[in-house]
Scaffold this motif. Structure first.
Motif, short mmCIF file in Angstrom:
data_model
loop_
_atom_site.label_atom_id
_atom_site.label_comp_id
_atom_site.label_asym_id
_atom_site.label_seq_id
_atom_site.Cartn_x
_atom_site.Cartn_y
_atom_site.Cartn_z
N PRO A 166 12.44 19.77 -4.43
CA PRO A 166 13.15 18.51 -4.62
C PRO A 166 12.76 17.47 -3.58
N CYS A 167 12.05 17.88 -2.52
CA CYS A 167 11.69 16.94 -1.45
C CYS A 167 10.19 17.02 -1.19
N GLY A 168 9.54 15.88 -1.05
CA GLY A 168 8.11 15.85 -0.77
C GLY A 168 7.81 16.09 0.70
N ASN A 169 6.68 16.73 0.97
CA ASN A 169 6.24 16.98 2.34
C ASN A 169 5.10 16.02 2.66
N TYR A 170 5.13 15.46 3.87
CA TYR A 170 4.11 14.51 4.30
C TYR A 170 3.56 14.93 5.66
N PHE A 171 2.24 14.80 5.81
CA PHE A 171 1.53 15.07 7.05
C PHE A 171 1.15 13.73 7.66
N ILE A 172 1.73 13.42 8.81
CA ILE A 172 1.52 12.12 9.46
C ILE A 172 0.93 12.36 10.84
N GLU A 173 -0.12 11.62 11.16
CA GLU A 173 -0.72 11.76 12.49
C GLU A 173 -0.92 10.39 13.11
N GLY A 174 -0.95 10.41 14.44
CA GLY A 174 -1.13 9.18 15.19
C GLY A 174 -1.39 9.48 16.65
N LYS A 178 4.30 4.07 13.05
CA LYS A 178 2.95 3.51 13.10
C LYS A 178 1.86 4.52 12.81
N GLY A 179 2.20 5.69 12.32
CA GLY A 179 1.22 6.73 12.07
C GLY A 179 0.46 6.53 10.78
N ASN A 180 -0.51 7.41 10.57
CA ASN A 180 -1.31 7.40 9.34
C ASN A 180 -0.96 8.64 8.53
N ILE A 181 -0.69 8.45 7.26
CA ILE A 181 -0.35 9.56 6.39
C ILE A 181 -1.64 10.12 5.80
N ASP A 182 -1.83 11.42 5.91
CA ASP A 182 -2.97 12.09 5.31
C ASP A 182 -2.49 12.68 3.98
N PHE A 183 -2.77 11.95 2.90
CA PHE A 183 -2.27 12.37 1.59
C PHE A 183 -2.96 13.63 1.09
N SER A 184 -4.16 13.96 1.61
CA SER A 184 -4.84 15.17 1.18
C SER A 184 -4.14 16.43 1.74
N LYS A 185 -3.45 16.28 2.87
CA LYS A 185 -2.71 17.41 3.45
C LYS A 185 -1.23 17.37 3.08
N SER A 186 -0.81 16.33 2.39
CA SER A 186 0.59 16.15 2.03
C SER A 186 0.83 16.67 0.61
N ASN A 187 2.09 16.90 0.32
CA ASN A 187 2.50 17.31 -1.03
C ASN A 187 3.68 16.43 -1.44
N PRO A 188 3.42 15.17 -1.83
CA PRO A 188 4.52 14.23 -2.08
C PRO A 188 5.32 14.50 -3.34
N ARG A 189 4.76 15.23 -4.29
CA ARG A 189 5.45 15.47 -5.55
C ARG A 189 6.18 16.80 -5.59
N GLY A 205 0.81 -1.21 0.00
CA GLY A 205 0.00 0.00 0.00
C GLY A 205 0.85 1.26 0.00
N PRO A 206 0.28 2.38 -0.42
CA PRO A 206 1.05 3.63 -0.46
C PRO A 206 1.53 4.07 0.92
N LYS A 207 0.68 3.90 1.94
CA LYS A 207 1.06 4.31 3.29
C LYS A 207 2.26 3.50 3.78
N ALA A 208 2.21 2.20 3.60
CA ALA A 208 3.29 1.34 4.07
C ALA A 208 4.59 1.61 3.33
#
Length: 117
Positions: free
Chosen positions: A82-90, A68-79, A35-38
């Motif tokens: 030069p580096c993607g930003n990820y919003f992870i909550e848990g 073990k957190g959950n990535i919220d791809f709607s709040k993230s900017n993976p593309r 999965g994308p999260k994993a």
């Protein structure tokens, strides 16, 4: 050939296959990260993490959320280049924790960390 015979052959072959797999994979660190999260969490945890002075005291909490957190791809900017930003909550000790990271090719940088009771 009757259905019962076919079922018997199928179950016999299936059980032999399981035994062979158990023999070959016994004791190995095998994971199925499809999965994308994993995949993203595995990528993040395989790199060194850069903490700023503000977040250094919360490093164990941040490591737990990054594992073990959950990535919220709607709040993230993976593309983002030069580096993607990820919003992870848990959850950590009954607190909702959110971490914003910058995932580069060779290092992960913690940008923001918030604990909400």
């Amino acid at each position: 050939m009757k259905f019962i015979q076919r079922l018997g052959y199928y179950l016999g072959g299936f059980s032999i296959g399981l035994i062979v797999l158990a023999f070959f994979l016994n004791g190995k660190q095998v994971s199925c990260d499809y999965g994308p999260k994993a995949r993203v969490l595995k990528n993040i945890n395989s790199k060194p993490i850069n903490y700023t002075q503000t977040f250094i005291s919360d490093s164990s909490t941040i490591k737990q959320i990054l594992q073990k957190g959950n990535i919220d791809f709607s709040k993230s900017n993976p593309r983002q280049e030069p580096c993607g930003n990820y919003f992870i909550e848990g959850k950590h000790n009954d607190y909702l924790v959110s971490v914003v990271i910058k995932n580069c090719d060779s290092i992960v940088t913690v940008l923001d960390f918030k604990e909400v009771p």
